[in-house]
Design an enzyme around this catalytic site. Sequence first.
Site, PDB file in Angstrom:
ATOM      1  N   TYR A   1      -9.256   0.735  -5.044  1.00 49.01           N
ATOM      2  CA  TYR A   1      -8.714  -0.572  -4.670  1.00 49.01           C
ATOM      3  C   TYR A   1      -8.212  -1.395  -5.849  1.00 49.01           C
ATOM      4  CZ  TYR A   1      -8.946  -0.308   0.287  1.00 49.01           C
ATOM      5  OH  TYR A   1      -8.661   0.032   1.580  1.00 49.01           O
TER       6      TYR A   1
ATOM      7  N   CYS B   1      -5.594  -0.788  -6.829  1.00 41.97           N
ATOM      8  CA  CYS B   1      -4.207  -0.910  -6.347  1.00 41.97           C
ATOM      9  C   CYS B   1      -3.877  -2.375  -6.095  1.00 41.97           C
ATOM     10  CB  CYS B   1      -4.003  -0.099  -5.069  1.00 41.97           C
ATOM     11  SG  CYS B   1      -4.875  -0.758  -3.617  1.00 41.97           S
TER      12      CYS B   1
ATOM     13  N   HIS C   1     -12.974   5.855  -3.293  1.00 39.58           N
ATOM     14  CA  HIS C   1     -11.998   4.977  -2.651  1.00 39.58           C
ATOM     15  C   HIS C   1     -12.233   3.510  -2.980  1.00 39.58           C
ATOM     16  CE1 HIS C   1      -8.541   4.806  -0.224  1.00 39.58           C
ATOM     17  NE2 HIS C   1      -9.068   4.102   0.751  1.00 39.58           N
TER      18      HIS C   1
ATOM     19  N   GLU D   1      -6.718  -5.580   5.042  1.00 40.85           N
ATOM     20  CA  GLU D   1      -7.088  -4.228   4.640  1.00 40.85           C
ATOM     21  C   GLU D   1      -7.974  -4.271   3.396  1.00 40.85           C
ATOM     22  OE1 GLU D   1      -5.136  -1.780   2.320  1.00 40.85           O
ATOM     23  OE2 GLU D   1      -6.549  -0.237   2.961  1.00 40.85           O
TER      24      GLU D   1
ATOM     25  N   GLU E   1      -0.146   1.992   9.147  1.00 39.93           N
ATOM     26  CA  GLU E   1      -1.364   2.456   9.803  1.00 39.93           C
ATOM     27  C   GLU E   1      -1.014   2.863  11.228  1.00 39.93           C
ATOM     28  OE1 GLU E   1      -1.910  -0.408   7.801  1.00 39.93           O
ATOM     29  OE2 GLU E   1      -3.022   0.773   6.326  1.00 39.93           O
TER      30      GLU E   1
ATOM     31  N   CYS F   1       0.851  -1.188   0.000  1.00 39.13           N
ATOM     32  CA  CYS F   1       0.000   0.000   0.000  1.00 39.13           C
ATOM     33  C   CYS F   1       0.888   1.241   0.000  1.00 39.13           C
ATOM     34  CB  CYS F   1      -0.898  -0.018   1.231  1.00 39.13           C
ATOM     35  SG  CYS F   1      -1.678   1.567   1.610  1.00 39.13           S
TER      36      CYS F   1
ATOM     37  N   CYS G   1      -3.838   7.322  -1.603  1.00 41.18           N
ATOM     38  CA  CYS G   1      -5.156   7.413  -2.237  1.00 41.18           C
ATOM     39  C   CYS G   1      -6.217   7.978  -1.293  1.00 41.18           C
ATOM     40  CB  CYS G   1      -5.593   6.049  -2.742  1.00 41.18           C
ATOM     41  SG  CYS G   1      -4.237   5.089  -3.407  1.00 41.18           S
TER      42      CYS G   1
ATOM     43  N   THR H   1      -4.179   5.129   7.425  1.00 43.30           N
ATOM     44  CA  THR H   1      -3.154   4.790   6.434  1.00 43.30           C
ATOM     45  C   THR H   1      -2.227   5.972   6.160  1.00 43.30           C
ATOM     46  OG1 THR H   1      -4.609   3.190   5.398  1.00 43.30           O
ATOM     47  CG2 THR H   1      -2.855   4.074   4.027  1.00 43.30           C
TER      48      THR H   1
END
Length: 500
Positions: A293, A295, A289, A443, A254, A97, A101, A188
């Site tokens: 994802y 990602c 969001h 996550e 996090e 991650c 974002c 995050t």
Amino acid sequence: KIQTSQDYYQSLKGRKLKVYLFGELVEEPSEHPMIRPSVNAVAETYDLALREPELASVISPFTGERINRFLHISTSANDLVLQNKMQRKLGQNTGTCFQRCVGMDAFNALFSTTFEMDKSYKTPYYERFVAFLTEMHRRNFVIGGAMTDVKGDRSKAPHEQADPDLFVHITRRTSEGVYITGAKAHQTGCLNSHWLLVMPTMRLGEKDKDYAIVGAVPVDAPGITYIYGRQSCDTRSMEGGNMDAGNANFGGQEAMVIFEDVFIANPLIFMDGEYEFASMLVERFTGYHRRSYVCKSGVGDVLIGAAANIVEMNGAEKASHIKDKLVEMTHLNETIYGTGIAASYQGYPTESGAYLPDDVLANVCKHHVTRFPYEISRLAQDLAGGLMVTLPSEQDYNNPETHELLKKYLKGKPNVPTEDRFRMFRLIENMTLGRNAVGYLTESMHGAGSPQAQRIQIARLMQLEYKKRLAKVLAGIEVVDTDAVVEEAGSYFGRVFELP
Ligand code: SF4
Ligand code: FE
């Protein structure tokens, strides 16, 4: 202005952050060996922008200068699509991650929400927000989002909680601004940001007015305490080697962020009491969001590659069931990407000019993400075999007493160095059980809302009346076009059948 990863590393140094980790205050968080991999992942967002400017940077409409794409307000479907492409690339480059974002999606949501708030109430939020954003563009900063309250008793609204601080709220006001208290959980990239956007986490009612606060605070504002979140196998980063960590360079981050009377100055307040707009902000944020994802499809590319490497190193690549498992992993991975990118392509404008992604497809994308990485991980573990969890340590591998033995007995195909095979096992372990499984699995489950949150949205948006009508027509049953059907036709299917 931050341009390179080196500028970025420099910008994080010497800040007065109060960060706790392992029961101690951390001197220089960005240089702590356990935190550093997460800093590297954000640094890669700067380097990518220099290496591939078309993909990862834009010309700011506010300053006229080239800035990182993570700071851009999407004013076309193509802008949304390019965010997704950048996210997939960064997932591939870091295997984790890269944390930016949340801020990107938060200020995209705020851009249109402040615009509409001002229209309803003649408030000054949009103008203030654009001024803030312009300054962020000028510095090319990292903005983090702070949304998820700790929530206490889940059956109660913010104002009903036994302890009023379980949701972030305003505690006092002066003519200069407001003070807030409360805590945001699992934030995050918070330490790796320069500024945080504090926002409500859910729909609010009239009695929750003091909870309807949106504002920007510098990460090192007085009154903020960070308590760092542990990750599975995180201390491997502190053992000194680079094999056992699996992905020694990159990790996620996090932390719990605790606000104790933190001041927000008036020009940095973008909502104060307009509780009816909290749900608009939250829904728009989650729309962005949930398709961010994709990602995970970039991370999935790395894991598929790792699985393909390990079967080759084991000499098993020709077996047909092995090829089929790699196909299955790819199918699942591209299903995530396909729905995310489709949500962006099917984006539509708000009154402010900012584009929102299609909310049905964004929710479907994120819902896939709550499942498919688990199945992809299962297949990667299937293909890797048990050694990925029984492998001796890096120290034993390097110990002269045992090195030759391990080198001999951990050998796969004769032409593959044993160390390469060792490293590939560790990478798969890292992604499916270790540090980066935090991002790739759990996550993926809960970030941007747990699975049920997507199912609720899908249930609201699935246009059943419209679909029931289709079936009745074909079955030869007389249909009466109710208002519900006509209204529904305007939403998702309105976008599906909109012609270019
Ligand atoms: Fe971005 Fe993905 Fe990390 Fe969320 S989980 S911040 S979408 S990289
Ligand atoms: Fe997330």
